[in-house]
Design a protein around this motif. Structure first.
Motif, PDB file in Angstrom:
ATOM      1  N   ASP A   3      -3.114   6.552   4.405  1.00 39.98           N
ATOM      2  CA  ASP A   3      -2.071   5.543   4.536  1.00 39.98           C
ATOM      3  C   ASP A   3      -2.516   4.201   3.990  1.00 39.98           C
ATOM      4  O   ASP A   3      -1.689   3.378   3.614  1.00 39.98           O
ATOM      5  CB  ASP A   3      -1.666   5.386   6.002  1.00 39.98           C
ATOM      6  CG  ASP A   3      -0.859   6.579   6.481  1.00 39.98           C
ATOM      7  OD1 ASP A   3      -0.303   7.303   5.628  1.00 39.98           O
ATOM      8  OD2 ASP A   3      -0.779   6.793   7.696  1.00 39.98           O
ATOM      9  N   THR A   4      -3.830   3.956   3.944  1.00 40.99           N
ATOM     10  CA  THR A   4      -4.312   2.661   3.505  1.00 40.99           C
ATOM     11  C   THR A   4      -4.491   2.595   1.987  1.00 40.99           C
ATOM     12  O   THR A   4      -4.705   1.530   1.451  1.00 40.99           O
ATOM     13  CB  THR A   4      -5.662   2.328   4.171  1.00 40.99           C
ATOM     14  OG1 THR A   4      -6.591   3.360   3.861  1.00 40.99           O
ATOM     15  CG2 THR A   4      -5.505   2.206   5.682  1.00 40.99           C
ATOM     16  N   VAL A   6      -3.265   2.298  -1.520  1.00 38.01           N
ATOM     17  CA  VAL A   6      -2.062   1.861  -2.212  1.00 38.01           C
ATOM     18  C   VAL A   6      -2.231   2.150  -3.692  1.00 38.01           C
ATOM     19  O   VAL A   6      -3.296   1.967  -4.260  1.00 38.01           O
ATOM     20  CB  VAL A   6      -1.832   0.346  -1.993  1.00 38.01           C
ATOM     21  CG1 VAL A   6      -0.685  -0.157  -2.826  1.00 38.01           C
ATOM     22  CG2 VAL A   6      -1.575   0.076  -0.522  1.00 38.01           C
ATOM     23  N   GLU A  69       4.476  11.453  -2.113  1.00 38.88           N
ATOM     24  CA  GLU A  69       3.397  10.683  -1.490  1.00 38.88           C
ATOM     25  C   GLU A  69       3.028   9.485  -2.359  1.00 38.88           C
ATOM     26  O   GLU A  69       2.849   8.371  -1.859  1.00 38.88           O
ATOM     27  CB  GLU A  69       2.176  11.575  -1.251  1.00 38.88           C
ATOM     28  CG  GLU A  69       0.993  10.863  -0.639  1.00 38.88           C
ATOM     29  CD  GLU A  69       1.233  10.323   0.766  1.00 38.88           C
ATOM     30  OE1 GLU A  69       0.372   9.557   1.246  1.00 38.88           O
ATOM     31  OE2 GLU A  69       2.242  10.637   1.399  1.00 38.88           O
ATOM     32  N   ARG A  72       5.647   6.906  -2.073  1.00 42.74           N
ATOM     33  CA  ARG A  72       5.682   6.353  -0.721  1.00 42.74           C
ATOM     34  C   ARG A  72       4.675   5.217  -0.560  1.00 42.74           C
ATOM     35  O   ARG A  72       4.956   4.214   0.101  1.00 42.74           O
ATOM     36  CB  ARG A  72       5.387   7.458   0.303  1.00 42.74           C
ATOM     37  CG  ARG A  72       5.545   7.025   1.753  1.00 42.74           C
ATOM     38  CD  ARG A  72       5.211   8.148   2.728  1.00 42.74           C
ATOM     39  NE  ARG A  72       3.803   8.494   2.734  1.00 42.74           N
ATOM     40  CZ  ARG A  72       2.861   7.780   3.374  1.00 42.74           C
ATOM     41  NH1 ARG A  72       3.178   6.704   4.037  1.00 42.74           N
ATOM     42  NH2 ARG A  72       1.597   8.169   3.354  1.00 42.74           N
ATOM     43  N   VAL A  73       3.498   5.361  -1.152  1.00 41.01           N
ATOM     44  CA  VAL A  73       2.443   4.352  -0.991  1.00 41.01           C
ATOM     45  C   VAL A  73       2.354   3.388  -2.174  1.00 41.01           C
ATOM     46  O   VAL A  73       1.489   2.534  -2.208  1.00 41.01           O
ATOM     47  CB  VAL A  73       1.058   5.004  -0.753  1.00 41.01           C
ATOM     48  CG1 VAL A  73       1.073   5.837   0.517  1.00 41.01           C
ATOM     49  CG2 VAL A  73       0.618   5.824  -1.949  1.00 41.01           C
TER      50      VAL A  73
END
Length: 162
Positions: A3-4, A6, A69, A72-73
């Motif tokens: 999640d971190t 980018v 994915e 999303r990021v």
């Protein structure tokens, strides 16, 4: 991807990847119909067309998940316009310690530079992390896969133009 993590993308690259994702999702029924048509041909153990269609479906689903994915990021922004400092979206010219030749590459995701002739190095790679934020003329050090270190000097950093 965590999640971190980018991914930096220009609006153009984001739009291109989003269009690819939309097209692949729209194409799902076509692949399903192909599998059904091949299934009707009989014995599945010896049906190469059926297995090929299933394999294609698997590849498409994996790419759909990868694109979802990634998007999303993704951090969407303009390509850098200021030269002189290494950052994602910049074409870097570097010289490795002990080498007289220079190397040019794009510091970006593979998706960002997928349609160019330049080599693409990720900002999250050891080399990308070492050079990110470096000013022209600055030497940085990074770890090689074998555990040793390499020094690299940033010769030039200019915005990427597709």
């Amino acid at each position: 991807m965590s999640d971190t993590e980018v991914t930096w993308l220009t609006q153009e690259a984001y739009d291109r990847l989003k269009a690819e994702l939309d097209e692949m999702i729209e194409n799902r029924p076509v692949i399903a119909a192909e599998i059904n048509a091949r299934r009707e041909e009989g014995d599945l153990r010896e049906n190469g067309g059926y297995h090929a269609a299933r394999e294609e479906q698997g590849k498409q689903e994996a790419r759909i998940r990868q694109l979802q994915e990634l998007l999303r990021v993704a951090k969407v922004g303009e390509a850098p316009t200021v030269s002189g400092v290494a950052a994602p979206g910049m074409v870097l010219t570097v010289r490795y310690e002990g080498d007289d030749e220079t190397e040019d590459f794009l510091l970006a995701t593979r998706e960002e530079g997928a349609h160019g002739s330049l080599e693409v190095y990720s900002p999250s790679s050891p080399l990308g992390k070492a050079l990110n934020g470096a000013k022209e003329g600055e030497t940085r050090e990074y770890e090689l896969p074998n555990g040793s270190t390499m020094k690299v000097t940033l010769i030039k950093a200019v915005p990427y133009a597709a």
